[in-house]
Scaffold this active site. Structure first.
Site, PDB file in Angstrom:
ATOM      1  NE  ARG A 241      21.539  33.489 -11.150  1.00  0.00           N
ATOM      2  CZ  ARG A 241      22.157  32.859 -10.146  1.00  0.00           C
ATOM      3  NH1 ARG A 241      21.534  32.670  -9.001  1.00  0.00           N
ATOM      4  NH2 ARG A 241      23.400  32.435 -10.279  1.00  0.00           N
ATOM      5  CD  GLU A 270      19.946  39.565  -7.369  1.00  0.00           C
ATOM      6  OE1 GLU A 270      21.176  39.416  -7.236  1.00  0.00           O
ATOM      7  OE2 GLU A 270      19.171  38.622  -7.441  1.00  0.00           O
ATOM      8  CG  HIS A 289      21.880  36.547  -5.172  1.00  0.00           C
ATOM      9  ND1 HIS A 289      21.713  36.712  -6.518  1.00  0.00           N
ATOM     10  CD2 HIS A 289      22.294  35.248  -5.027  1.00  0.00           C
ATOM     11  CE1 HIS A 289      22.000  35.588  -7.159  1.00  0.00           C
ATOM     12  NE2 HIS A 289      22.355  34.684  -6.266  1.00  0.00           N
TER      13      HIS A 289
END
Ligand code: DGY
Length: 324
Positions: A241, A270, A289
């Site tokens: 993360r 993000e 991601h």
């Protein structure tokens, strides 16, 4: 076209979903649930028994949960549940399901893809080859050696173990740091060595691969001191993360060549703002991601998420339950 909650003719559980998914995933969902989309909430909110959570724009907190008085279960379609307020769910008697074990290999593949791409400068090379101004190739432009080097894994859980196997396949020496040392048999099977001190692991590693959960205790685990402890030739990889990294410290370490390069599948936020300094550094590889982003894995995750929701609604044991 995904189903809409008009009338629940088939007696399927009524589930709230925020984002439309790939048709094959949406089909799996629609076979099991009647979906309520955000624009239908006012009409159906009292009938919704579960929330299906992917990368939801709305955080799953008390404010959201209070809109749905009949909700029994939050089905997180993924392993990490940092976007779900566990305390708020507990206080309302809502169970949380997640999908451990469904994405270990895929996320480890992504970690290794980033490791190789960053070390061997694949994106820069691609850019050089496509650049209309390129007339010849520089014979003295180097990347960093991967095979036979030392990899330090921070967080040897399910995904970390898969990363270790990939490291061994590249003849790497694999070190790891966890809060607790793994069983000797696991260490032997994976050929990994435990380093009790994080700083010692950072000092010894050519590649630092971060696979810890994004929990409160790991926020900014990597800051100025940690980057200063790494080798100047170190490549830093993060597939966990964004919050585990102090991004200002990372930018400083990369721009001053305190470390060599970074490969990041996760950032905060993000996506990053378009003018974020990380985006202008050539020694950074960033992906959106994508750790679990293959259809095979996403179907595996969805299968477990559906089972979790169905079990949670029926008051049965869930295949993957976040216990608190
Ligand atoms: C997870 O499982 O938490 C992943 O980040 C989802 O892709």
């Amino acid at each position: 076209m995904a189903s809409q909650c008009e009338e629940n003719k088939h007696d399927k559980p009524i589930v709230y979903q925020e984002e439309l998914l790939h048709p094959e995933l949406q089909q799996m969902i629609d076979e099991n649930f009647t979906i309520v989309w955000p624009d239908q909430v006012d009409k159906f909110r009292k009938k919704i028994v579960a929330l299906l959570v992917c990368k939801n724009p709305s955080p799953v907190n008390g404010e959201l949960l209070d809109k749905f008085p009949a909700v029994k279960v939050v089905g997180k379609n993924g392993v990490g549940y940092d976007a779900v307020d566990v305390g708020a769910c507990k206080a309302r008697g809502i169970r949380i399901g997640n999908t451990p074990g469904t994405l270990n290999d895929t996320t480890a593949d992504m970690a290794f893809a980033l490791l190789l791409a960053t070390a061997r400068r694949v994106c820069e090379g691609d850019h050089i080859c496509r650049d209309p101004a390129t007339k010849s190739f520089d014979l003295n432009s180097f990347g960093y050696q991967v095979s036979g080097q030392v990899m330090g894994i921070v967080g040897l859980g399910r995904i970390g173990m898969e990363v270790a196997k990939r490291g061994r396949a590249f003849s790497m020496t694999v070190l790891y740091h966890n809060r607790r040392q793994c069983d000797g048999a696991v260490e032997k099977e994976l050929s990994v060595s435990y380093i009790p001190s994080l700083h010692e692991l950072l000092q010894k590693s050519d590649f630092v691969v971060v696979v810890v959960p994004g929990s409160k205790e790991n926020v900014k685990l990597f800051g100025k001191t940690e980057f200063a402890a790494m080798k100047r030739s170190a490549v830093f990889i993060n597939v966990s993360r964004g919050v585990v990294v102090d991004q200002d410290a990372l930018v400083a370490a990369l721009s001053s060549n305190q470390i060599a390069a970074a490969g990041l599948d996760v950032t905060t936020p993000e996506p990053l703002p378009r003018d974020h300094p990380l985006l202008s550094l050539s020694n950074v590889t960033i992906t959106p991601h994508w750790g679990s982003a293959t259809l095979v894995t996403r179907k595996r995750m969805m299968e477990m998420t559906i089972k979790n929701i169905l079990a949670g609604v029926r008051g049965e044991p869930m295949p993957g339950e976040v216990l608190n």
